[in-house]
Design a protein around this motif. Structure first.
Motif, mmCIF file in Angstrom:
data_model
loop_
_atom_site.group_PDB
_atom_site.id
_atom_site.type_symbol
_atom_site.label_atom_id
_atom_site.label_comp_id
_atom_site.label_asym_id
_atom_site.label_seq_id
_atom_site.Cartn_x
_atom_site.Cartn_y
_atom_site.Cartn_z
ATOM 1 N N MET A 95 19.459 16.451 70.191
ATOM 2 C CA MET A 95 18.954 15.650 69.185
ATOM 3 C C MET A 95 19.844 16.230 68.743
ATOM 4 O O MET A 95 19.407 15.472 67.122
ATOM 5 N N LEU A 96 19.885 17.651 68.302
ATOM 6 C CA LEU A 96 20.784 18.254 67.136
ATOM 7 C C LEU A 96 22.113 17.610 67.033
ATOM 8 O O LEU A 96 23.283 17.564 65.870
ATOM 9 N N LYS A 97 22.964 17.704 68.126
ATOM 10 C CA LYS A 97 23.841 17.000 68.359
ATOM 11 C C LYS A 97 24.131 15.302 68.239
ATOM 12 O O LYS A 97 25.338 14.443 68.547
ATOM 13 N N THR A 98 23.028 14.611 68.746
ATOM 14 C CA THR A 98 23.585 13.024 68.597
ATOM 15 C C THR A 98 23.769 13.181 67.255
ATOM 16 O O THR A 98 22.714 12.720 66.444
ATOM 17 N N SER B 243 19.377 14.863 62.100
ATOM 18 C CA SER B 243 18.757 15.707 63.213
ATOM 19 C C SER B 243 18.041 17.203 63.247
ATOM 20 O O SER B 243 16.838 17.366 63.970
ATOM 21 N N HIS B 244 18.455 17.915 61.644
ATOM 22 C CA HIS B 244 18.177 19.251 62.240
ATOM 23 C C HIS B 244 16.082 19.114 61.010
ATOM 24 O O HIS B 244 15.692 18.965 61.414
ATOM 25 N N GLU B 245 16.836 17.986 60.515
ATOM 26 C CA GLU B 245 15.126 17.535 59.717
ATOM 27 C C GLU B 245 14.243 16.567 60.683
ATOM 28 O O GLU B 245 13.255 17.185 60.462
ATOM 29 N N VAL B 246 14.693 15.762 61.953
ATOM 30 C CA VAL B 246 13.824 15.871 62.786
ATOM 31 C C VAL B 246 12.779 16.413 63.503
ATOM 32 O O VAL B 246 12.326 16.464 64.266
ATOM 33 N N ASP C 91 22.261 26.599 64.478
ATOM 34 C CA ASP C 91 20.747 25.444 64.477
ATOM 35 C C ASP C 91 19.466 25.529 64.412
ATOM 36 O O ASP C 91 18.648 24.904 63.296
ATOM 37 N N ALA C 92 19.106 27.252 64.770
ATOM 38 C CA ALA C 92 17.923 27.084 64.149
ATOM 39 C C ALA C 92 17.765 27.630 62.826
ATOM 40 O O ALA C 92 16.443 27.193 62.629
ATOM 41 N N GLU C 93 18.651 28.495 62.106
ATOM 42 C CA GLU C 93 18.377 28.648 61.213
ATOM 43 C C GLU C 93 18.574 27.685 59.343
ATOM 44 O O GLU C 93 18.287 27.252 59.244
ATOM 45 N N GLN C 94 19.227 26.326 60.356
ATOM 46 C CA GLN C 94 19.438 25.302 59.314
ATOM 47 C C GLN C 94 17.898 24.588 59.563
ATOM 48 O O GLN C 94 16.689 23.787 58.393
ATOM 49 N N ILE C 95 17.080 24.610 61.130
ATOM 50 C CA ILE C 95 15.673 23.896 60.781
ATOM 51 C C ILE C 95 14.727 24.341 60.701
ATOM 52 O O ILE C 95 13.775 24.258 59.291
ATOM 53 N N LYS C 96 14.547 26.009 60.061
ATOM 54 C CA LYS C 96 14.001 26.929 59.452
ATOM 55 C C LYS C 96 13.973 26.341 58.060
ATOM 56 O O LYS C 96 13.069 26.572 57.922
ATOM 57 N N SER C 97 15.330 26.826 57.777
ATOM 58 C CA SER C 97 14.784 26.025 55.873
ATOM 59 C C SER C 97 14.458 24.766 55.974
ATOM 60 O O SER C 97 14.689 24.590 54.593
#
Length: 334
Positions: free
Chosen positions: A160-163, A194-197, A224-230
């Motif tokens: 999902m992150l790379k799509t 994808s990070h927002e999703v 990627d994990a840090e971007q999702i956390k933010s």
């Protein structure tokens, strides 16, 4: 079209022919799901000849007589709904018809039990599952990911992150595989990050799953994990609401769940809520929190999530605002 008119199309034609005043009583007798189905069909009728209108009307009533042609489109459907239903109900139906929450494949998948959906998806390619879960409601996607094998779920999240932008022919292929109706209401050109999703999905995990999946995701891709956390909106971040906004929020939530939600909150957040209340209301709240005694973490999560859903809606509509958009971190609330 005359030989292939479906039952729903006939009803839509009849309702359009009857006009705003006459079909009002019919709508009042229908369930909301039926209204949605008929309304969706109205928007796609296009120009219907008077001959077809007359034939359809005669099937319902031999005494109707002749009828003029009608035009079924978004504008006429919305006008008809507004004249026959409460404004908020009409607006909700039209919003679903226009947008991705309308009567599409994705809405229908959202109504399928997460157990049934997970059992089906576990046999699909991870890339296919990632497309599907990125398009259904985050709360439902979270439940499905929680049921699927953990390694499979992590693989899906990484995909999902790379799509990037998903081509229409890919969507159509997935729809055909799922043997559901073709795309009719998904807005074109709207692609969420994808990070927002995934941030929305993580917001809907319970605390245990959120921690486990985030830890595993950090091991695979720390950035990627840090971007999702933010991007995640946590209950603790309600401390960033202005005093006026907290008052608005308090007026919109059930006061019955507030003591349970604040049972697991930091003292800083509790004081923010108390500052937005009268002294008497604050004393009552503190007493209610104390009277709760030991509570299950799961129950606290549910109560906090209910309040977060209301807060997110108010923020999206611009009815409340944050005094500080800086994320204070993602520490766990205990």
């Amino acid at each position: 079209m005359e030989k292939n008119i479906s039952g729903v199309q006939k009803v839509a034609i009849l309702m359009m022919a009857l006009g705003e005043e006459n079909c009002s009583r019919l709508f009042e007798q229908m369930h909301e799901e039926e209204i949605r189905e008929i309304s969706s069909e109205m928007t796609q009728l296009g120009i219907i000849s008077s001959q077809i209108v007359e034939k359809v009307c005669h099937e319902f009533s031999q005494g109707l007589g002749t009828a003029e042609g009608v035009v079924g489109d978004l504008e006429n459907t919305e006008k008809l709904l507004k004249s026959t239903l409460p404004a908020n109900q009409a607006a909700a139906i039209m919003e679903e018809i226009r947008g991705p929450a309308g009567r599409t494949m994705w809405e229908k998948l959202g109504n399928v039990s997460e157990i049934v959906l997970a059992n089906y998806l576990k046999n699909e390619y991870p890339q296919t599952v990632s497309v599907i879960l990125s398009r259904i409601k985050p709360s439902h996607a979270a439940k499905v990911l929680a049921i699927l094998p953990e390694e499979f779920s992590l693989d899906i999240m990484m995909r999902m992150l790379k799509t990037e932008t998903i081509q229409k022919n890919v969507i159509q292929s997935i729809e055909k595989t799922l043997r559901l109706e073709f795309i009719s209401n998904i807005p074109r050109g709207v692609n969420r990050n994808s990070h927002e999703v995934l941030a929305d999905i993580f917001n809907n995990f319970d605390r245990r799953l959120e921690s486990r999946f985030m830890t595993a995701l950090e091991e695979r891709s720390h950035n990627d994990a840090e971007q999702i956390k933010s991007l995640m909106f946590t209950f603790e971040e309600l401390t960033n609401l202005s005093g006026e906004s907290l008052i608005v929020l308090l007026n919109q939530i059930s006061r019955e769940i507030l003591p349970l939600a604040l049972k697991g909150a930091s003292d800083r957040l509790l004081q923010a809520f108390l500052a937005s209340m009268s002294d008497r209301a604050g004393r009552i709240l503190l007493s209610e929190i104390e009277d709760l005694g030991p509570v299950r973490v799961k129950d606290v999560d549910i109560a906090q999530n209910e309040i977060l859903i209301v807060a997110k809606g108010l923020i999206d509509r611009g009815e409340i605002d944050m005094i500080d958009q800086q994320q204070p971190g993602n520490e766990m609330i205990v």
